[in-house]
Motif scaffolding. Structure first.
Motif, PDB file in Angstrom:
ATOM      1  N   LEU A 207      29.488  29.673  37.534  1.00 44.53           N
ATOM      2  CA  LEU A 207      29.969  30.672  37.344  1.00 44.53           C
ATOM      3  C   LEU A 207      31.403  30.916  36.482  1.00 44.53           C
ATOM      4  O   LEU A 207      31.172  30.975  35.256  1.00 44.53           O
ATOM      5  N   ALA A 208      32.301  29.845  37.180  1.00 41.83           N
ATOM      6  CA  ALA A 208      33.355  29.340  35.827  1.00 41.83           C
ATOM      7  C   ALA A 208      32.614  28.875  34.737  1.00 41.83           C
ATOM      8  O   ALA A 208      33.103  28.852  33.939  1.00 41.83           O
ATOM      9  N   ALA A 209      31.647  28.364  34.903  1.00 41.09           N
ATOM     10  CA  ALA A 209      30.735  27.564  33.279  1.00 41.09           C
ATOM     11  C   ALA A 209      30.765  28.616  32.614  1.00 41.09           C
ATOM     12  O   ALA A 209      30.571  28.833  31.443  1.00 41.09           O
ATOM     13  N   ALA A 210      29.711  29.275  32.786  1.00 39.78           N
ATOM     14  CA  ALA A 210      29.704  30.928  32.108  1.00 39.78           C
ATOM     15  C   ALA A 210      30.251  31.265  31.818  1.00 39.78           C
ATOM     16  O   ALA A 210      30.651  32.109  30.540  1.00 39.78           O
ATOM     17  N   ALA A 211      31.869  31.777  32.614  1.00 41.83           N
ATOM     18  CA  ALA A 211      32.960  32.415  31.672  1.00 41.83           C
ATOM     19  C   ALA A 211      33.369  31.300  31.052  1.00 41.83           C
ATOM     20  O   ALA A 211      34.127  32.261  29.715  1.00 41.83           O
ATOM     21  N   ALA A 212      33.783  30.166  30.967  1.00 35.39           N
ATOM     22  CA  ALA A 212      33.485  29.531  30.270  1.00 35.39           C
ATOM     23  C   ALA A 212      33.104  29.428  28.510  1.00 35.39           C
ATOM     24  O   ALA A 212      33.776  29.672  27.640  1.00 35.39           O
ATOM     25  N   GLU A 213      31.689  29.168  28.469  1.00 34.00           N
ATOM     26  CA  GLU A 213      30.494  29.192  27.862  1.00 34.00           C
ATOM     27  C   GLU A 213      30.751  31.210  26.509  1.00 34.00           C
ATOM     28  O   GLU A 213      31.066  30.838  25.655  1.00 34.00           O
ATOM     29  N   ILE A 214      31.141  32.043  27.459  1.00 38.14           N
ATOM     30  CA  ILE A 214      31.824  32.966  26.750  1.00 38.14           C
ATOM     31  C   ILE A 214      32.742  33.225  26.170  1.00 38.14           C
ATOM     32  O   ILE A 214      32.976  33.929  25.259  1.00 38.14           O
ATOM     33  N   ALA A 215      33.381  32.505  26.820  1.00 40.82           N
ATOM     34  CA  ALA A 215      35.068  32.422  26.359  1.00 40.82           C
ATOM     35  C   ALA A 215      35.493  32.005  25.328  1.00 40.82           C
ATOM     36  O   ALA A 215      35.916  31.614  24.710  1.00 40.82           O
ATOM     37  N   GLY A 216      34.943  30.395  25.182  1.00 39.84           N
ATOM     38  CA  GLY A 216      35.146  29.443  24.530  1.00 39.84           C
ATOM     39  C   GLY A 216      36.038  28.477  24.859  1.00 39.84           C
ATOM     40  O   GLY A 216      36.926  28.406  23.952  1.00 39.84           O
ATOM     41  N   ARG A 217      36.403  28.814  26.418  1.00 42.67           N
ATOM     42  CA  ARG A 217      37.926  28.048  26.121  1.00 42.67           C
ATOM     43  C   ARG A 217      37.099  27.434  27.805  1.00 42.67           C
ATOM     44  O   ARG A 217      36.084  27.592  28.751  1.00 42.67           O
ATOM     45  N   GLU A 218      38.149  26.288  28.285  1.00 43.99           N
ATOM     46  CA  GLU A 218      37.995  26.052  29.973  1.00 43.99           C
ATOM     47  C   GLU A 218      38.065  27.389  31.200  1.00 43.99           C
ATOM     48  O   GLU A 218      39.084  27.598  30.718  1.00 43.99           O
ATOM     49  N   VAL A 219      37.919  27.268  31.762  1.00 44.84           N
ATOM     50  CA  VAL A 219      37.482  27.993  32.464  1.00 44.84           C
ATOM     51  C   VAL A 219      37.241  27.088  33.860  1.00 44.84           C
ATOM     52  O   VAL A 219      36.012  26.714  33.526  1.00 44.84           O
ATOM     53  N   VAL A 220      37.438  27.299  35.284  1.00 43.02           N
ATOM     54  CA  VAL A 220      37.671  26.606  36.137  1.00 43.02           C
ATOM     55  C   VAL A 220      37.607  26.811  37.470  1.00 43.02           C
ATOM     56  O   VAL A 220      38.450  28.350  37.742  1.00 43.02           O
ATOM     57  N   TYR A 221      36.803  26.855  38.209  1.00 41.16           N
ATOM     58  CA  TYR A 221      36.934  27.162  39.197  1.00 41.16           C
ATOM     59  C   TYR A 221      37.861  26.789  40.764  1.00 41.16           C
ATOM     60  O   TYR A 221      37.781  25.867  41.345  1.00 41.16           O
ATOM     61  N   ARG A 222      39.049  27.718  41.405  1.00 39.89           N
ATOM     62  CA  ARG A 222      39.524  27.058  42.676  1.00 39.89           C
ATOM     63  C   ARG A 222      38.959  27.555  43.504  1.00 39.89           C
ATOM     64  O   ARG A 222      39.390  28.745  43.735  1.00 39.89           O
ATOM     65  N   ASP A 223      38.977  27.021  44.038  1.00 39.39           N
ATOM     66  CA  ASP A 223      38.724  26.897  46.011  1.00 39.39           C
ATOM     67  C   ASP A 223      40.478  27.186  46.844  1.00 39.39           C
ATOM     68  O   ASP A 223      40.562  26.286  46.360  1.00 39.39           O
ATOM     69  N   VAL A 224      40.150  28.003  47.392  1.00 46.41           N
ATOM     70  CA  VAL A 224      40.990  28.358  48.354  1.00 46.41           C
ATOM     71  C   VAL A 224      40.970  28.487  49.913  1.00 46.41           C
ATOM     72  O   VAL A 224      39.045  29.090  49.944  1.00 46.41           O
ATOM     73  N   SER A 225      41.834  28.503  50.650  1.00 44.73           N
ATOM     74  CA  SER A 225      41.345  28.663  51.854  1.00 44.73           C
ATOM     75  C   SER A 225      40.827  30.315  51.859  1.00 44.73           C
ATOM     76  O   SER A 225      41.690  31.248  51.704  1.00 44.73           O
ATOM     77  N   PRO A 226      40.314  30.556  53.345  1.00 45.81           N
ATOM     78  CA  PRO A 226      40.197  32.409  53.833  1.00 45.81           C
ATOM     79  C   PRO A 226      42.420  32.719  53.033  1.00 45.81           C
ATOM     80  O   PRO A 226      42.202  33.900  53.025  1.00 45.81           O
ATOM     81  N   GLU A 227      43.090  32.080  54.751  1.00 48.99           N
ATOM     82  CA  GLU A 227      44.395  32.721  54.461  1.00 48.99           C
ATOM     83  C   GLU A 227      44.710  32.224  52.936  1.00 48.99           C
ATOM     84  O   GLU A 227      45.974  33.759  52.839  1.00 48.99           O
ATOM     85  N   GLU A 228      44.902  31.088  51.909  1.00 48.99           N
ATOM     86  CA  GLU A 228      45.543  31.596  50.848  1.00 48.99           C
ATOM     87  C   GLU A 228      44.776  33.036  50.057  1.00 48.99           C
ATOM     88  O   GLU A 228      45.516  33.498  49.231  1.00 48.99           O
ATOM     89  N   HIS A 229      43.861  32.738  50.584  1.00 48.95           N
ATOM     90  CA  HIS A 229      42.890  34.337  49.665  1.00 48.95           C
ATOM     91  C   HIS A 229      43.274  35.820  49.892  1.00 48.95           C
ATOM     92  O   HIS A 229      43.674  35.413  48.977  1.00 48.95           O
ATOM     93  N   ALA A 230      43.756  35.710  51.264  1.00 50.58           N
ATOM     94  CA  ALA A 230      44.207  36.433  51.606  1.00 50.58           C
ATOM     95  C   ALA A 230      45.996  36.953  51.000  1.00 50.58           C
ATOM     96  O   ALA A 230      45.697  37.755  50.378  1.00 50.58           O
ATOM     97  N   ALA A 231      46.583  35.887  50.697  1.00 48.96           N
ATOM     98  CA  ALA A 231      47.918  35.824  50.286  1.00 48.96           C
ATOM     99  C   ALA A 231      47.991  35.998  49.005  1.00 48.96           C
ATOM    100  O   ALA A 231      48.671  37.334  48.321  1.00 48.96           O
ATOM    101  N   ILE A 232      47.107  35.365  48.100  1.00 53.04           N
ATOM    102  CA  ILE A 232      47.088  35.596  46.893  1.00 53.04           C
ATOM    103  C   ILE A 232      45.765  37.152  46.429  1.00 53.04           C
ATOM    104  O   ILE A 232      46.883  38.022  45.450  1.00 53.04           O
ATOM    105  N   LEU A 233      45.177  37.900  47.123  1.00 51.86           N
ATOM    106  CA  LEU A 233      44.652  39.126  47.103  1.00 51.86           C
ATOM    107  C   LEU A 233      46.325  39.925  47.505  1.00 51.86           C
ATOM    108  O   LEU A 233      46.485  41.032  46.858  1.00 51.86           O
ATOM    109  N   SER A 234      46.900  40.152  48.322  1.00 54.28           N
ATOM    110  CA  SER A 234      47.926  40.791  48.725  1.00 54.28           C
ATOM    111  C   SER A 234      48.995  40.860  47.689  1.00 54.28           C
ATOM    112  O   SER A 234      49.749  41.812  47.561  1.00 54.28           O
ATOM    113  N   GLY A 235      49.053  39.697  47.290  1.00 52.23           N
ATOM    114  CA  GLY A 235      49.948  39.504  45.763  1.00 52.23           C
ATOM    115  C   GLY A 235      49.946  40.017  44.696  1.00 52.23           C
ATOM    116  O   GLY A 235      50.397  40.614  43.890  1.00 52.23           O
TER     117      GLY A 235
END
Length: 287
Positions: A207-235
């Motif tokens: 998915l990140a590679a597809a986004a990079a192809e479309i955007a013409g820039r580097e896009v990476v996937y950052r995998d986080v823990s469920p707890e980290e993810h929840a905190a990010i979304l709450s933020g």
């Protein structure tokens, strides 16, 4: 033959109407229903009968289904209310003497621990109890569901999720719409349960590679823990219920619940399903 399409104001409903018209169904044989009929003015101009449908108002269902041979019941978008809304539509179909009901369900709805499965399971059970001939389309994920994530990735350079190496066999909405049209038109395809998904199960690196192809820039996937993810979304200001849903869904993906590639969808539409990159490009072009 009269075919009623519920949820016709939504993305899938509109595409299903277009697919039926493209396959030669006469406009006067179609009934397009939704809460905001003004959104269907373009179909009315083409000769499709446009009617109000509100799952919470049985009279609208009775009026819409009167004289119909088939109903495409597109699952409601109101999570938590779906089972009751769908039951009302099924009851109306019985009263109207509908001979064939097509329902858009979820992957392995009757057995899967997928967070979205219970309401679809209840609906499938209600359809079975109704006695109406039914075709169940267990739609997997839509590629368009990731449009926001891709847009964010194009802006920030990363896509954040807690799916690990989980895979998603998504396809474009138009693919699923064409499958619905196929079973409505061809009697030989009716009365079955189809597990519909894309031909390729991709991971979030893809998915990140597809986004990079479309955007013409580097896009990476950052995998986080469920707890980290929840905190990010709450933020981001998301409410607790939405945060819990998104994180739970990511764990479903991590567990492989959306990775199956049965081939049913490609067989129904008679062509390969839309690749991830193509589907994302097409979705972005409509924004």
């Amino acid at each position: 033959m009269t075919i009623v399409v519920t949820g016709a104001t939504g993305h899938l409903g509109r595409l299903a109407l277009e697919a039926l018209l493209a396959r030669g169904v006469a406009p006067e044989q179609l009934v397009a229903g939704g809460r905001k009929v003004e959104k269907l003015a373009d179909f009315a101009d083409r000769g499709v009968r446009v009617v109000p449908i509100d799952f919470t108002v049985p009279e609208t269902l009775d009026a819409a289904f009167a004289g119909a041979e088939q109903v495409l019941l597109i699952s409601s978008s109101e999570v938590g209310q779906r089972a009751a809304q769908h039951a009302a539509a099924i009851d109306a179909a019985v009263r109207a003497g509908v001979s064939h009901l097509v329902y858009t369900s979820a992957p392995k709805a009757t057995t899967s621990p997928l967070i979205l499965a219970p309401e679809h399971k209840a609906t499938e059970e209600a359809i079975a109890a109704s006695g109406i001939q039914a075709t169940i389309l267990r739609n997997s994920w839509y590629t368009e569901n990731y449009l926001q994530a891709v847009q964010q990735g194009m802006q920030t350079g990363e896509i954040v999720a807690s799916v690990g190496d989980g895979r998603v066999a998504s396809a474009s909405r138009k693919d699923y719409a064409e499958a619905a049209a196929a079973v409505l038109i061809d009697p030989s395809l009716r009365g079955r349960v189809y597990e519909l998904s894309g031909d390729v199960a991709w991971n979030f690196e893809d998915l990140a590679a597809a986004a990079a192809e479309i955007a013409g820039r580097e896009v990476v996937y950052r995998d986080v823990s469920p707890e980290e993810h929840a905190a990010i979304l709450s933020g981001f200001g998301l409410d607790e219920g939405t945060v819990g849903f998104v994180v739970a869904l990511d764990q479903n993906i991590k567990a492989g619940l959306l990775a199956e590639t049965s081939g049913d969808l490609a067989r129904l539409i008679g062509r390969p399903t839309t690749p991830l990159l193509t589907g994302l490009r097409e979705a972005l072009a409509t924004v």
